[in-house]
Structures are given as structure tokens and as C-alpha cells.
Design a protein around this motif. Structure first.
Motif, short mmCIF file in Angstrom:
data_model
loop_
_atom_site.label_atom_id
_atom_site.label_comp_id
_atom_site.label_asym_id
_atom_site.label_seq_id
_atom_site.Cartn_x
_atom_site.Cartn_y
_atom_site.Cartn_z
N ALA A 96 -10.63 5.90 -2.18
CA ALA A 96 -10.04 4.56 -2.17
C ALA A 96 -10.60 3.72 -3.32
O ALA A 96 -9.87 2.97 -3.98
CB ALA A 96 -10.30 3.88 -0.83
N ASP A 97 -11.89 3.86 -3.59
CA ASP A 97 -12.54 3.16 -4.70
C ASP A 97 -11.95 3.63 -6.03
O ASP A 97 -11.59 2.82 -6.90
CB ASP A 97 -14.04 3.43 -4.63
CG ASP A 97 -14.84 2.77 -5.75
OD1 ASP A 97 -14.25 2.06 -6.59
OD2 ASP A 97 -16.06 2.97 -5.78
N GLY A 98 -11.86 4.95 -6.21
CA GLY A 98 -11.30 5.47 -7.45
C GLY A 98 -9.85 5.04 -7.67
O GLY A 98 -9.45 4.73 -8.80
N VAL A 108 0.85 -1.19 0.00
CA VAL A 108 0.00 0.00 0.00
C VAL A 108 0.89 1.24 0.00
O VAL A 108 1.79 1.37 0.83
CB VAL A 108 -0.94 0.01 1.22
CG1 VAL A 108 -1.70 1.33 1.32
CG2 VAL A 108 -1.90 -1.17 1.15
N SER A 109 0.63 2.15 -0.93
CA SER A 109 1.44 3.38 -1.01
C SER A 109 0.63 4.63 -0.71
O SER A 109 1.21 5.69 -0.43
CB SER A 109 2.07 3.51 -2.41
OG SER A 109 1.05 3.54 -3.41
N VAL A 110 -0.71 4.54 -0.75
CA VAL A 110 -1.57 5.69 -0.50
C VAL A 110 -2.75 5.24 0.36
O VAL A 110 -3.30 4.15 0.14
CB VAL A 110 -2.12 6.30 -1.81
CG1 VAL A 110 -3.00 7.51 -1.52
CG2 VAL A 110 -0.99 6.69 -2.74
N ALA A 111 -3.12 6.07 1.34
CA ALA A 111 -4.32 5.83 2.14
C ALA A 111 -5.06 7.15 2.28
O ALA A 111 -4.44 8.22 2.31
CB ALA A 111 -3.98 5.26 3.50
N PHE A 112 -6.37 7.06 2.38
CA PHE A 112 -7.22 8.25 2.46
C PHE A 112 -7.95 8.23 3.79
O PHE A 112 -8.43 7.18 4.23
CB PHE A 112 -8.22 8.27 1.31
CG PHE A 112 -7.58 8.19 -0.05
CD1 PHE A 112 -7.22 9.34 -0.73
CD2 PHE A 112 -7.33 6.95 -0.64
CE1 PHE A 112 -6.62 9.26 -1.98
CE2 PHE A 112 -6.73 6.87 -1.89
CZ PHE A 112 -6.37 8.03 -2.56
N GLY A 113 -8.04 9.38 4.46
CA GLY A 113 -8.72 9.35 5.73
C GLY A 113 -8.93 10.69 6.36
O GLY A 113 -8.58 11.74 5.81
N LEU A 114 -9.53 10.63 7.55
CA LEU A 114 -9.86 11.80 8.34
C LEU A 114 -9.50 11.48 9.79
O LEU A 114 -9.89 10.43 10.30
CB LEU A 114 -11.36 12.10 8.20
CG LEU A 114 -11.84 13.51 8.55
CD1 LEU A 114 -11.35 14.49 7.49
CD2 LEU A 114 -13.37 13.54 8.59
N PRO A 115 -8.75 12.36 10.47
CA PRO A 115 -8.39 12.05 11.85
C PRO A 115 -9.55 12.31 12.81
O PRO A 115 -10.40 13.17 12.58
CB PRO A 115 -7.23 13.02 12.12
CG PRO A 115 -7.51 14.19 11.24
CD PRO A 115 -8.15 13.62 10.00
N GLY A 156 -8.92 9.95 -5.94
CA GLY A 156 -8.15 8.71 -5.80
C GLY A 156 -7.55 8.26 -7.11
O GLY A 156 -6.39 7.85 -7.17
N ALA A 157 -8.33 8.35 -8.19
CA ALA A 157 -7.82 7.95 -9.50
C ALA A 157 -6.61 8.78 -9.90
O ALA A 157 -5.67 8.28 -10.53
CB ALA A 157 -8.93 8.08 -10.54
N ALA A 158 -6.62 10.06 -9.53
CA ALA A 158 -5.52 10.95 -9.91
C ALA A 158 -4.22 10.57 -9.22
O ALA A 158 -3.14 10.95 -9.69
CB ALA A 158 -5.89 12.39 -9.58
N LEU A 159 -4.30 9.85 -8.09
CA LEU A 159 -3.10 9.47 -7.35
C LEU A 159 -2.68 8.03 -7.63
O LEU A 159 -1.77 7.52 -6.99
CB LEU A 159 -3.34 9.65 -5.85
CG LEU A 159 -3.57 11.11 -5.41
CD1 LEU A 159 -3.88 11.17 -3.92
CD2 LEU A 159 -2.37 11.98 -5.74
#
Length: 537
Positions: free
Chosen positions: A47-49, A9-16, A412-415
Motif C-alpha cells: 500500500a505504501d509503494g 480506490v482501485s487496488v487494495a492489499f490484504g490477507l483474509p 504495490g508500485a508495480a500496480l
């Protein structure tokens, strides 16, 4: 974090949130890029994208209770569209939990994981700190295992700060996802039907795309001398210009006739769902061969004569290798070319602005661009008729049809490192997640967000007019989208219409490699692939 890193895994998306701060602390020194978003739903959509564009697992990190619940619409879209997404959420401290009792702890739900059960392949609850790493590794393996779907992991917040014996994690073995050899008996039965076929048709879906079956599907079609119809989730599997490829969806009579006249249909990685078959108004074919990793999925809508239970690429390749050469490919190529031309010419006559929009988008975008569509009329047109140059270059909300998905999925797709990304939204759908302009700017995400502004919910407006209903709730008071983007420090432009000026602006925006917004003031009528215009009744 070790389990995520071991899985590549190189990218994760989230909110603290107050409950998951240990994750943020550990990510600070990790090679994993943490992309902070403004709403948890965006974390799951992004994450889906990312998963759709890359083929890898997408990871979303949320806090407890409402943070986790906010992801549900996006997780449902990933589930229905079969995308490998892992949502890692915290729960209230294990010491505060009493089974089935709501005690009033901050963010508490009596059973948080139960909310996810209908929209995930598995919900994994962690009960001890030593289970965290193995649970995350298992979730990623499960999400990626065909058929891919989301997995939910729930970790009580106190366990994130507990002492544990760190266990080494093996790198994720993609070989572990291999389904092995194709069953010989199933293969022979399928071959017997195909060898007798005189008017075969290949129908390929998302399972074929996820298995990387493009070359195998093209080779099988050539051996069978069969036209190929691709579902929305398989666009780009076979490149435009291939002699067998039908370059439109089956929702137009010219393409639908191929199904009607086929004596054998080969359905590869598709469940023949209601959206693609016009609510199953396509008749049962005389013979049906289904290639699918899930035999129940392959048989739930149409009755197959034989199911080849195997990976789509492997089984399709095995069939193509066993079939003898046939004559008539040149004749099929002429017929398919004439069919594709006839569809485009009819669209130009009947829907000139929409036809010009399709041509402009194809002309403005490079071949490696990733197009992410929302539930909006321009997105529907692209879903039915965009000539997608390669796999994973087109995303369509086939499953749940979640309005507002394109812009956050596009982040997400852009990353994903797959090429420049463009999201296509209507004015109503874009406002679902317009706050993510802040995330796009802060994270410098190179997404071109296109808004086609027709002043409201154009598709619902059409439905109301069609039924003679008053227009209620569909005409919207919108912001100045250009000024809105500028307030976030994002470049934005607007044009009138979807013709030449729009194409020039789109080409310029994509070349900038930074977050931008392009607004086109235009209204299109709905295409033939939306249900009010289906020709089968």
C-alpha cells in the motif's frame, strides 16, 4: 466498500482471516482489485509503494490481533516517510470486549489501536455498523490531507455482518485538501529576504514533491539564480539537466559547500532531518525561509527567519512570480554543470564499480521506470546519486529505514500504473519477504526484483570492520535465489558483477512485463551518503 469506491480506490492489499471474511465476500463483486499477499506486513508495504508511485491513497486490509500487529513496521515506514496509507483491521466482536480486560478471545489484545498510535496520524475506532462507511471516508481524507501520513481504522468483526442503513458517500474532493491562499505578510517577509540574497540556495523535500511543486521550484531557482538540492524523498522533482539542479545529495563536499556559502536557504517541504544534514552538522544558515504546511515541522531542526505556512506549490509559485529577473543564470549553469561532473569523476576514480552501477541502471531503465530501494548498499548509492528523470519514480526508505521493504513496496508500485517497477534489494533484505514471490506469480504483478548478493549484510559488515569488531551475524547462508524463484514459476537469471552484462539483463527483464528475478553477485563499498562516511564530523 462503497466508501472505498467513492474515494476512487482501485487496488487494495490484504490477507483474509476468520474475522474479516465479510470484506472478502463484498470485494468479490467490487471494481476494486483485491491483491492477496502472504504476510500482512507486505499488505502495508505494498500500500505504501502504491501510494508513493501513484500519489493516491494505499489501502491495506488485515484481520485481528497478530494480523494487525504484523503491519506495524511497514506502517512506521509510511509514517516516517509521510505516505497516505489506510490500514483497515478488524477487532474482536464488540459483544466480547471488556475495556482493559483480556478475556482470551481469539486474536484479542487489550487495546489493539494503541499499538498504532505512535505511527499513524489518527486511529479511528468504529463502535456501530452505521459508522463504518463514514469512518473509512474520513480515514482516506485524513491520510491524504497534507502532511500525508497513515491512518488506522478498527472495526469489530461482528459489525461487518450487522444490518446497517447504507449511507451514500460523496466522491473524495481533492479541493477539500486545498490550504487556501498564501498569507500575505509571510510572503512579503520571505520576499524581503530573497530580494537581498546574493548566494541563495533552494533545498526541496518530500512535501514539495507531494504538492506537485516541481515547476514552481525550478522557476523560483531560475529567478533567484540559485542551485537546487533535492532530498532523498524529492528525487525527480526537478529533471536532470536543469541548469540549477545539483545531481547528488549534499553528503559530498562539492554539494555541501553550497549550503555553507549560502546567505539565504529556502527550504521547501522539508524538515531538514538528520539523515540529510549529516546529523545537523550543516551549520545554521545566516537566513532561512521555510515553506511548509506544518510550521512546527518547519522549525524543529533549524531556526527559520520566516515560515510561509502553505502548500509548497502554491507558495513557491507566488514567490517566483513576485521576484524580479536576475542576471547570472548562465554562470550558475556552468558552475552546477562543473560541480556535477566533478562529483561523477571523483566517484569514478574512487569507486569505479559503484559508478559503473549507477551508469548501467540509468542506461538500462526507461524514463518512466519506478525504482524502489531497500536498506542496502546498492540502494544507498542510488539514493545519493541516481539521476531520477521525474517525480515519483524513485522510492527510498528514508524514514524508519526498514530493512526488507523494497520487494513488497515494489509489488504495490508495480500496480500503480506509473511505469515498469524495479525493486533493488540485498540478499539479506530480500529474504524478509521472499514468500511474496508466490503473490507476484499468482497476481501476475509485473515487478523486476533485483537482488545484489554479497553474501550477507554488507553495510553491517562494513560497520563491524570499521570498528574492529569480529564479523558476527553478517555472513549469511543464502538459498539459490534463481532456483527459489523458479520453484514459484517465476523467470530468474543471475549475472556476475554490476557492469555491462547486468545492464543488458536488467533491460531485458524490465521489458517482459511480468514478475521476474535478477540476481547480481557483487559487493559494493558504501557511498558517502551513509553515516559512517559522512564528511562532516
Amino acid at each position: 466498500m462503497a466508501a472505498l469506491e467513492a474515494a476512487g480506490v482501485s487496488v487494495a492489499f490484504g490477507l483474509p482471516g476468520v474475522h474479516n471474511l465479510p470484506l472478502w465476500r463484498e470485494l468479490n463483486g467490487s471494481p476494486i482489485r483485491l491483491v492477496g499477499v502472504r504476510h500482512e506486513q507486505t499488505a502495508a508495504y505494498a500500500a505504501d509503494g502504491y501510494a508513493r508511485a501513484s500519489g493516491d491513497v494505499g489501502v491495506a486490509l488485515t484481520t485481528t490481533g497478530p494480523g494487525a500487529a504484523n503491519t506495524l513496521a511497514a506502517v512506521g515506514e509510511a509514517w516516517a516517510s509521510r505516505q497516505p496509507v489506510v490500514v483497515i483491521a478488524t477487532d474482536i466482536p464488540s459483544t466480547a470486549r471488556r475495556h482493559g480486560v483480556w478475556r482470551g478471545v481469539l486474536h484479542e489484545a487489550t487495546d489493539q489501536a494503541a499499538m498504532f498510535m505512535p505511527v499513524v496520524k489518527e486511529a479511528i475506532r468504529v463502535h456501530a455498523a452505521d459508522e463504518i462507511g463514514p469512518a473509512v471516508a474520513r480515514a482516506i481524507r485524513t491520510a491524504l490531507a497534507p502532511p500525508a501520513r497513515p491512518v488506522y481504522v478498527e472495526i469489530p468483526t461482528d459489525l461487518l455482518s450487522a444490518n446497517t442503513r447504507l449511507k451514500g458517500s460523496d466522491p473524495l474532493s481533492r479541493g477539500g485538501l486545498d490550504l487556501g491562499s498564501v498569507d500575505r505578510d509571510q510572503l512579503e517577509r520571505a520576499l524581503a529576504l530573497l530580494e537581498r540574497a546574493r548566494r541563495p540556495l533552494v533545498w526541496a523535500g518530500g512535501g514539495a514533491l507531494q504538492s506537485g511543486a516541481g515547476e514552481a521550484v525550478a522557476r523560483l531557482a531560475e529567478r533567484l539564480v540559485a542551485p537546487v538540492i533535492l532530498t532523498f524523498s524529492a528525487k525527480g522533482l526537478v529533471p536532470p539537466g536543469h541548469p540549477c539542479l545539483v545531481e547528488s545529495s549534499p553528503h559530498v563536499p562539492e554539494a555541501g559547500q553550497l549550503w555553507d556559502e549560502a546567505d539565504v536557504v529556502v527550504a521547501i517541504g522539508s524538515d531538514l532531518d538528520g539523515m540529510m544534514t549529516q546529523a545537523w552538522k550543516q551549520p545554521q544558515p545566516p537566513h532561512l525561509v521555510a515553506i511548509n504546511v506544518d510550521p512546527t515541522d518547519a522549525s524543529k531542526n533549524y531556526r527559520p527567519d520566516v515560515v510561509v505556512e502553505a502548500d509548497a506549490a502554491k507558495a513557491t509559485s507566488a514567490l517566483a512570480e513576485r521576484l524580479g529577473e536576475r542576471g547570472g543564470l548562465d554562470s550558475l549553469q556552468r558552475r552546477v554543470r562543473d560541480l556535477n561532473r566533478a562529483v561523477r569523476e571523483r566517484l569514478t576514480r574512487e569507486e569505479p564499480e559503484a559508478s559503473a552501477f549507477l551508469d548501467v541502471v540509468e542506461g538500462a531503465l526507461p524514463d518512466d521506470a519506478v525504482v524502489v530501494c531497500d536498506m542496502c548498499i546498492p540502494g544507498y548509492w542510488l539514493g545519493g546519486f541516481h539521476r531520477t528523470p521525474a517525480p515519483r519514480k524513485f522510492s527510498y526508505p528514508l524514514g524508519w529505514g526498514t530493512l526488507g521493504c523494497a520487494f513488497p513496496q515494489g509489488l504495490g508500485a508495480a500496480l500503480a500504473g506509473a511505469g515498469p517497477a524495479v525493486s533493488i534489494s540485498g540478499d539479506g533484505g530480500f529474504l524478509y519477504a521472499c514468500g511474496e514471490l508466490a503473490a507476484a506469480k499468482q497476481e501476475n504483478i509485473p515487478l523486476t526484483a533485483v537482488i545484489v548478493d554479497d553474501g550477507g549484510y554488507g553495510m553491517i559488515r562494513y560497520d563491524q570492520d570499521l570498528h574492529g569488531d569480529p564479523r558476527e551475524g553478517v555472513d549469511l547462508a543464502n538459498p539459490d535465489f534463481v532456483a527459489l524463484a523458479a520453484s514459484f514459476g517465476i523467470r530468474a537469471d543471475s549475472v556476475d558483477g554490476l557492469g555491462e552484462h547486468f545492464g543488458m539483463a536488467l533491460k531485458g527483464h524490465v521489458a517482459l512485463k511480468e514478475p521476474t528475478l535478477l540476481v547480481a553477485r557483487a559487493a559494493l563499498g558504501p557511498p558517502p551518503n551513509v553515516s559512517p562516511r559522512w564528511y562532516r564530523r
